[in-house]
Design an enzyme around this catalytic site. Structure first.
Site, PDB file in Angstrom:
ATOM      1  N   MET A  10      20.653 -18.413  22.497  1.00 58.36           N
ATOM      2  CA  MET A  10      20.040 -18.910  21.594  1.00 58.36           C
ATOM      3  C   MET A  10      18.404 -19.531  22.125  1.00 58.36           C
ATOM      4  SD  MET A  10      20.619 -18.005  18.341  1.00 58.36           S
ATOM      5  CE  MET A  10      20.564 -16.500  19.115  1.00 58.36           C
ATOM      6  N   GLU A  36      26.988 -20.729   7.026  1.00 62.83           N
ATOM      7  CA  GLU A  36      25.442 -20.514   6.860  1.00 62.83           C
ATOM      8  C   GLU A  36      25.082 -19.468   7.150  1.00 62.83           C
ATOM      9  OE1 GLU A  36      23.435 -24.533   8.922  1.00 62.83           O
ATOM     10  OE2 GLU A  36      25.178 -23.735  10.119  1.00 62.83           O
ATOM     11  N   HIS A  65      18.395 -13.147   2.372  1.00 62.23           N
ATOM     12  CA  HIS A  65      17.571 -12.017   3.069  1.00 62.23           C
ATOM     13  C   HIS A  65      17.992 -10.810   2.721  1.00 62.23           C
ATOM     14  CE1 HIS A  65      14.918 -15.078   4.646  1.00 62.23           C
ATOM     15  NE2 HIS A  65      16.157 -16.010   4.984  1.00 62.23           N
ATOM     16  N   ILE A 125      15.376  -9.013  20.245  1.00 56.83           N
ATOM     17  CA  ILE A 125      16.461  -8.145  20.637  1.00 56.83           C
ATOM     18  C   ILE A 125      17.460  -9.068  21.336  1.00 56.83           C
ATOM     19  CG2 ILE A 125      15.410  -7.447  22.605  1.00 56.83           C
ATOM     20  CD1 ILE A 125      17.110  -4.819  22.276  1.00 56.83           C
ATOM     21  N   GLY A 139      21.014  -0.797  30.649  1.00 57.64           N
ATOM     22  CA  GLY A 139      19.684  -0.220  30.062  1.00 57.64           C
ATOM     23  C   GLY A 139      19.805  -0.138  28.556  1.00 57.64           C
ATOM     24  N   ALA A 165      19.414  -2.488  26.637  1.00 54.72           N
ATOM     25  CA  ALA A 165      18.298  -3.271  25.762  1.00 54.72           C
ATOM     26  C   ALA A 165      16.812  -2.807  25.599  1.00 54.72           C
ATOM     27  CB  ALA A 165      18.213  -4.536  26.671  1.00 54.72           C
ATOM     28  N   TYR A 203      10.093  -5.173  28.574  1.00 52.31           N
ATOM     29  CA  TYR A 203       9.144  -5.136  27.468  1.00 52.31           C
ATOM     30  C   TYR A 203       8.030  -4.379  28.030  1.00 52.31           C
ATOM     31  CZ  TYR A 203      11.785  -8.648  25.119  1.00 52.31           C
ATOM     32  OH  TYR A 203      12.751  -9.591  24.566  1.00 52.31           O
TER      33      TYR A 203
END
Length: 170
Positions: free
Chosen positions: A28, A41, A49, A86, A96, A98, A133
């Site tokens: 997190m 929660e 949502h 992600i 690999g 991700a 990225y």
């Protein structure tokens, strides 16, 4: 890369796995979010949502096994932009997955939602994520000083983005 990687819609039955992810402080912290969310929660948030057209949440599925999540957030249908996030569970990291999962999410944003730009925020110290990225074509558009508070301190963040036209050239 081992195993077939795909993304599918997040279902209520996946919440127990999301709960595990959301309660790992180190994970997190990378999302600049507070850990330790109760399952109640999380279920309430899911219910709130479920019909929100400004978010899409996907499960990363590797050979039928839950491996993480890809989320498209803040979907803006006027400006055609959205944020992507992600997380891959530790058990699946380093293979690999991700990169492939992120690519699937970006493909969905551009080819299904017809977004013009996909962007993300990443801690400047998270070199492995920045590397992934960049491999997909995201570019650092700016550095934001002390943008997020996580783990007891403020973190600088890169704002990274990719345009649909640039993505389609790759």
């Amino acid at each position: 890369m081992e195993g077939h990687v795909e993304i599918r819609a997040l279902e209520r039955t996946d919440l127990k796995n999301i709960h595990i992810i959301n309660n790992k402080a180190e994970t997190m912290r990378l999302w600049f979010e507070e850990p330790y969310e109760s399952l109640d929660e999380l279920t309430s948030l899911y219910d709130k949502h479920i019909h929100d057209t400004h978010e899409r949440r996907f499960v990363v599925d590797i050979g039928g096994e839950f491996a993480g999540v890809v989320e498209l957030m803040s979907i803006d249908y006027i400006h055609r932009t959205c944020e992507i996030q992600i997380v891959i569970m530790t058990k699946f990291s380093g293979n690999g997955y991700a990169q492939k999962s992120l690519k699937n999410g970006v493909d969905y944003a551009f080819n299904t939602l017809n977004m013009h730009k996909v962007y993300l925020w990443v801690d400047v110290a998270n070199a492995p994520a920045v590397h992934i990225y960049k491999k997909l074509g995201f570019e650092i558009e700016g550095t934001i000083k002390e943008q997020f508070f996580a783990g007891g301190k403020y973190h600088d963040s890169y704002f990274m983005g990719i345009l649909k036209s640039d993505y389609l050239k790759k």
